[in-house]
Scaffold this motif. Structure first.
Motif, mmCIF file in Angstrom:
data_model
loop_
_atom_site.group_PDB
_atom_site.id
_atom_site.type_symbol
_atom_site.label_atom_id
_atom_site.label_comp_id
_atom_site.label_asym_id
_atom_site.label_seq_id
_atom_site.Cartn_x
_atom_site.Cartn_y
_atom_site.Cartn_z
ATOM 1 N N PRO A 53 37.233 43.809 41.590
ATOM 2 C CA PRO A 53 38.445 44.243 42.303
ATOM 3 C C PRO A 53 38.950 45.623 41.885
ATOM 4 O O PRO A 53 39.618 46.300 42.666
ATOM 5 C CB PRO A 53 39.475 43.165 41.973
ATOM 6 C CG PRO A 53 38.882 42.289 40.951
ATOM 7 C CD PRO A 53 37.427 42.577 40.848
ATOM 8 N N ASN A 54 38.605 46.061 40.702
ATOM 9 C CA ASN A 54 39.050 47.383 40.246
ATOM 10 C C ASN A 54 38.408 48.529 41.038
ATOM 11 O O ASN A 54 38.870 49.663 40.964
ATOM 12 C CB ASN A 54 38.805 47.550 38.750
ATOM 13 C CG ASN A 54 37.334 47.468 38.392
ATOM 14 O OD1 ASN A 54 36.571 46.733 39.029
ATOM 15 N ND2 ASN A 54 36.929 48.197 37.373
ATOM 16 N N LEU A 55 37.364 48.245 41.797
ATOM 17 C CA LEU A 55 36.730 49.288 42.610
ATOM 18 C C LEU A 55 37.668 49.820 43.690
ATOM 19 O O LEU A 55 37.476 50.930 44.184
ATOM 20 C CB LEU A 55 35.440 48.765 43.244
ATOM 21 C CG LEU A 55 34.288 48.505 42.282
ATOM 22 C CD1 LEU A 55 33.107 47.900 43.033
ATOM 23 C CD2 LEU A 55 33.875 49.790 41.574
ATOM 24 N N VAL A 56 38.686 49.048 44.041
ATOM 25 C CA VAL A 56 39.668 49.482 45.037
ATOM 26 C C VAL A 56 40.370 50.756 44.567
ATOM 27 O O VAL A 56 40.765 51.585 45.372
ATOM 28 C CB VAL A 56 40.690 48.348 45.303
ATOM 29 C CG1 VAL A 56 41.828 48.818 46.170
ATOM 30 C CG2 VAL A 56 39.983 47.164 45.927
ATOM 31 N N ARG A 57 40.473 50.936 43.253
ATOM 32 C CA ARG A 57 41.174 52.094 42.671
ATOM 33 C C ARG A 57 40.221 53.154 42.109
ATOM 34 O O ARG A 57 40.639 54.021 41.360
ATOM 35 C CB ARG A 57 42.102 51.636 41.549
ATOM 36 C CG ARG A 57 43.275 50.829 41.997
ATOM 37 C CD ARG A 57 44.334 51.726 42.626
ATOM 38 N NE ARG A 57 45.526 50.963 42.909
ATOM 39 C CZ ARG A 57 46.732 51.333 42.583
ATOM 40 N NH1 ARG A 57 46.930 52.466 41.970
ATOM 41 N NH2 ARG A 57 47.759 50.596 42.891
ATOM 42 N N LEU A 95 41.402 45.787 51.698
ATOM 43 C CA LEU A 95 41.800 46.599 50.548
ATOM 44 C C LEU A 95 43.289 46.456 50.252
ATOM 45 O O LEU A 95 43.694 46.435 49.092
ATOM 46 C CB LEU A 95 41.425 48.069 50.785
ATOM 47 C CG LEU A 95 39.927 48.345 50.872
ATOM 48 C CD1 LEU A 95 39.680 49.773 51.340
ATOM 49 C CD2 LEU A 95 39.235 48.072 49.565
ATOM 50 N N LEU A 96 44.091 46.333 51.289
ATOM 51 C CA LEU A 96 45.528 46.178 51.093
ATOM 52 C C LEU A 96 45.883 44.810 50.508
ATOM 53 O O LEU A 96 46.844 44.688 49.759
ATOM 54 C CB LEU A 96 46.267 46.407 52.408
ATOM 55 C CG LEU A 96 46.155 47.820 52.972
ATOM 56 C CD1 LEU A 96 46.767 47.897 54.358
ATOM 57 C CD2 LEU A 96 46.778 48.833 52.042
ATOM 58 N N VAL A 97 45.093 43.800 50.844
ATOM 59 C CA VAL A 97 45.316 42.471 50.280
ATOM 60 C C VAL A 97 44.912 42.441 48.805
ATOM 61 O O VAL A 97 45.621 41.885 47.970
ATOM 62 C CB VAL A 97 44.535 41.396 51.080
ATOM 63 C CG1 VAL A 97 44.495 40.070 50.339
ATOM 64 C CG2 VAL A 97 45.148 41.218 52.462
ATOM 65 N N VAL A 98 43.804 43.077 48.502
ATOM 66 C CA VAL A 98 43.299 43.076 47.120
ATOM 67 C C VAL A 98 44.248 43.816 46.189
ATOM 68 O O VAL A 98 44.507 43.385 45.070
ATOM 69 C CB VAL A 98 41.877 43.685 47.057
ATOM 70 C CG1 VAL A 98 41.424 43.894 45.623
ATOM 71 C CG2 VAL A 98 40.898 42.805 47.808
ATOM 72 N N ASP A 99 44.801 44.942 46.655
ATOM 73 C CA ASP A 99 45.691 45.743 45.811
ATOM 74 C C ASP A 99 46.711 46.462 46.690
ATOM 75 O O ASP A 99 46.421 47.511 47.258
ATOM 76 C CB ASP A 99 44.873 46.748 45.001
ATOM 77 C CG ASP A 99 45.712 47.571 44.036
ATOM 78 O OD1 ASP A 99 46.957 47.487 44.066
ATOM 79 O OD2 ASP A 99 45.114 48.318 43.246
#
Length: 157
Positions: A16-20, A45-49
């Motif tokens: 999940p850190n790949l979103v950032r 992507l908005l749901v994950v972070d």
């Protein structure tokens, strides 16, 4: 980058850190998905972070700026309906609002869609970029007749 929502879902489930994470050109995944109009990936992507609403690229543009620049109306609707305050984020180098970007990139449908949101008021319509230009000034300079007509129909003009 390619809009493959199932692959993106599996990838962020694993990391999940790949979103950032930025790519080599300074873009976050939300920037690429928004720019290319990949609405399902944007939603994921908005749901994950949800914090990715506020990230900017190397040119200080948000994902909404890129969606507007590319006329991605579905993505614009999703982003603005979830967080109306993103309409007020400016591109720091130029002082342009998302409405300036609609005009500058000749996206009439995006401008019309944005005009329907409650957050678009006289202050946003009449906001000036760093050169003192409103969206009406920009549309006039670019000879965009349809955009001028839409812009003049706003209550403040």
């Amino acid at each position: 980058m390619r809009g493959h929502a199932p692959f993106a879902k599996a990838l962020v489930a694993y990391q999940p850190n790949l979103v950032r994470e930025r790519d080599s050109q300074g873009y976050f995944p939300i920037h690429m998905a928004s720019s290319n109009g990949y609405i399902e990936v944007v939603k994921l992507l908005l749901v994950v972070d949800s914090g990715v609403y506020h990230v900017r690229d190397q040119d200080r543009r948000t994902h909404l700026h890129l969606a507007v620049m590319n006329g991605r109306v579905d993505v614009i609707n999703k982003l603005v309906s979830a967080h109306k305050e993103v309409m007020w984020y400016i591109v720091d180098d130029s002082g342009e609002t998302i409405l300036h970007l609609c005009v500058k990139h000749n996206h009439l449908e995006a401008l019309k869609q944005l005009a329907e949101y409650d957050g678009v008021d006289d202050d946003l319509v009449n906001a000036q970029d760093h050169n003192g230009n409103t969206i009406l000034h920009t549309a006039t300079a670019l000879k965009q007749i349809e955009i001028i007509l839409v812009t003049c129909s706003y209550p403040s003009n």
